[in-house]
Scaffold this motif. Sequence first.
Motif, short mmCIF file in Angstrom:
data_model
loop_
_atom_site.label_atom_id
_atom_site.label_comp_id
_atom_site.label_asym_id
_atom_site.label_seq_id
_atom_site.Cartn_x
_atom_site.Cartn_y
_atom_site.Cartn_z
N LEU A 94 37.96 27.97 33.58
CA LEU A 94 38.83 28.75 34.45
C LEU A 94 38.02 29.85 35.14
O LEU A 94 37.22 30.53 34.51
CB LEU A 94 39.97 29.38 33.63
N ASP A 95 38.23 29.99 36.43
CA ASP A 95 37.50 30.99 37.22
C ASP A 95 38.27 32.30 37.20
O ASP A 95 39.40 32.38 37.70
CB ASP A 95 37.32 30.50 38.66
N VAL A 96 37.65 33.32 36.58
CA VAL A 96 38.28 34.63 36.45
C VAL A 96 37.37 35.68 37.04
O VAL A 96 36.20 35.78 36.66
CB VAL A 96 38.57 34.96 34.97
N TRP A 97 37.89 36.47 37.97
CA TRP A 97 37.19 37.63 38.49
C TRP A 97 37.73 38.86 37.77
O TRP A 97 38.86 39.29 38.02
CB TRP A 97 37.39 37.77 39.99
N CYS A 98 36.94 39.41 36.86
CA CYS A 98 37.35 40.61 36.14
C CYS A 98 37.00 41.86 36.96
O CYS A 98 36.32 41.77 37.99
CB CYS A 98 36.66 40.66 34.78
N SER A 99 37.50 43.01 36.51
CA SER A 99 37.31 44.29 37.21
C SER A 99 37.74 44.17 38.67
O SER A 99 37.11 44.70 39.58
CB SER A 99 35.85 44.75 37.12
N THR A 100 38.81 43.43 38.88
CA THR A 100 39.32 43.16 40.23
C THR A 100 40.79 43.51 40.29
O THR A 100 41.56 43.15 39.41
CB THR A 100 39.13 41.68 40.59
N THR A 101 41.17 44.24 41.33
CA THR A 101 42.57 44.62 41.52
C THR A 101 43.09 44.06 42.84
O THR A 101 42.31 43.77 43.76
CB THR A 101 42.75 46.14 41.50
N VAL A 102 44.39 43.94 42.94
CA VAL A 102 45.05 43.50 44.17
C VAL A 102 45.68 44.72 44.83
O VAL A 102 46.54 45.37 44.24
CB VAL A 102 46.12 42.43 43.87
N ASP A 103 45.26 45.03 46.02
CA ASP A 103 45.78 46.21 46.73
C ASP A 103 47.05 45.92 47.49
O ASP A 103 47.90 46.80 47.66
CB ASP A 103 44.71 46.75 47.70
N ASP A 104 47.20 44.69 47.97
CA ASP A 104 48.36 44.38 48.79
C ASP A 104 48.58 42.88 48.79
O ASP A 104 47.65 42.10 48.57
CB ASP A 104 48.14 44.89 50.22
N ALA A 105 49.82 42.47 49.01
CA ALA A 105 50.16 41.06 49.12
C ALA A 105 51.26 40.91 50.16
O ALA A 105 52.15 41.76 50.25
CB ALA A 105 50.62 40.50 47.77
N GLU A 106 51.20 39.83 50.91
CA GLU A 106 52.19 39.61 51.97
C GLU A 106 52.59 38.16 52.01
O GLU A 106 51.74 37.25 51.92
CB GLU A 106 51.57 40.02 53.33
N ARG A 107 53.87 37.90 52.09
CA ARG A 107 54.39 36.54 52.18
C ARG A 107 54.11 35.98 53.57
O ARG A 107 54.40 36.63 54.58
CB ARG A 107 55.88 36.51 51.88
N VAL A 108 53.57 34.77 53.62
CA VAL A 108 53.27 34.13 54.89
C VAL A 108 54.06 32.83 54.95
O VAL A 108 53.71 31.85 54.28
CB VAL A 108 51.78 33.87 55.07
#
Length: 276
Positions: A259-273
Amino acid sequence: MTELLEHSDALDDEAVASKWAARFSEAVRAGGGAAELFVEDAWWRDLLAFTGDLHSRQGVAALDAQLVGARSALRGSVQVAAPPDFAAVLPGDDGAVTAFLAFETVDGRGQGLVRLASSDGVWRAVSLFTTPEELRDLPFAAGAARPDGNSVDGRTWHARRAAERDLGDGEPDVLIVGAGHSGLGLAAYLRAMGLRPLLVDQNQRVGDNWRHRYDSLVLHDPVHYDEMPFFPYPQTWPVFAPKEKMGDWLELYASAMELDVWCSTTVDDAERVGDR
């Protein structure tokens, strides 16, 4: 509607469950008859299997409506089934019968769990749970269908995994926010279906969401309820796992399941498309 099953000492629990499953199949095909299948205040929780949504409905009237909605989804008949490491019918000392169910829908293979009670000589469901197990168009590459491990593009396994982690082979199909129990389990299912999930997590290591809790913490649920998809715990695993052990297992699981995991990573924003 088929004749109702009357209770007698000659009938074992599996026969009770099998008869109810046959009656349930007929009721789904007929789109009604909940009063003969369920007690008055019974619950049916369906997770995507028959309704294409998450539904919990209670009471005979609501369950009749659920049977109507399920009519177009069921293929064949519902059967009593025994998943690996479980009995088909669970013994009980309260007079109830609890059984695993297996069925096919237009989308794929499903599984259920029903709890039956006898009243006035008739067995009816107190609760029913149904959920999909595998999609017909995206079967799991597991068991007899597992990959053989040979390279298909001339690259070594190490080179292929490095390219996948760094998105060198293109964008992921699914982005999962959070690499805890649920995120990792979902990613394992998606990967087994041939999709490429990417997980992002704010912690420095997979499993830190357990390691950083209070020192005396152990899982509150026994080991049988906490296993991850495709990868059971060792037979020596404790009934209630300590938090550090659980954190280390999740880290091992992510590696073993590729499984590909990017640690120390946050999501600043998300938008429905669109409606995808």
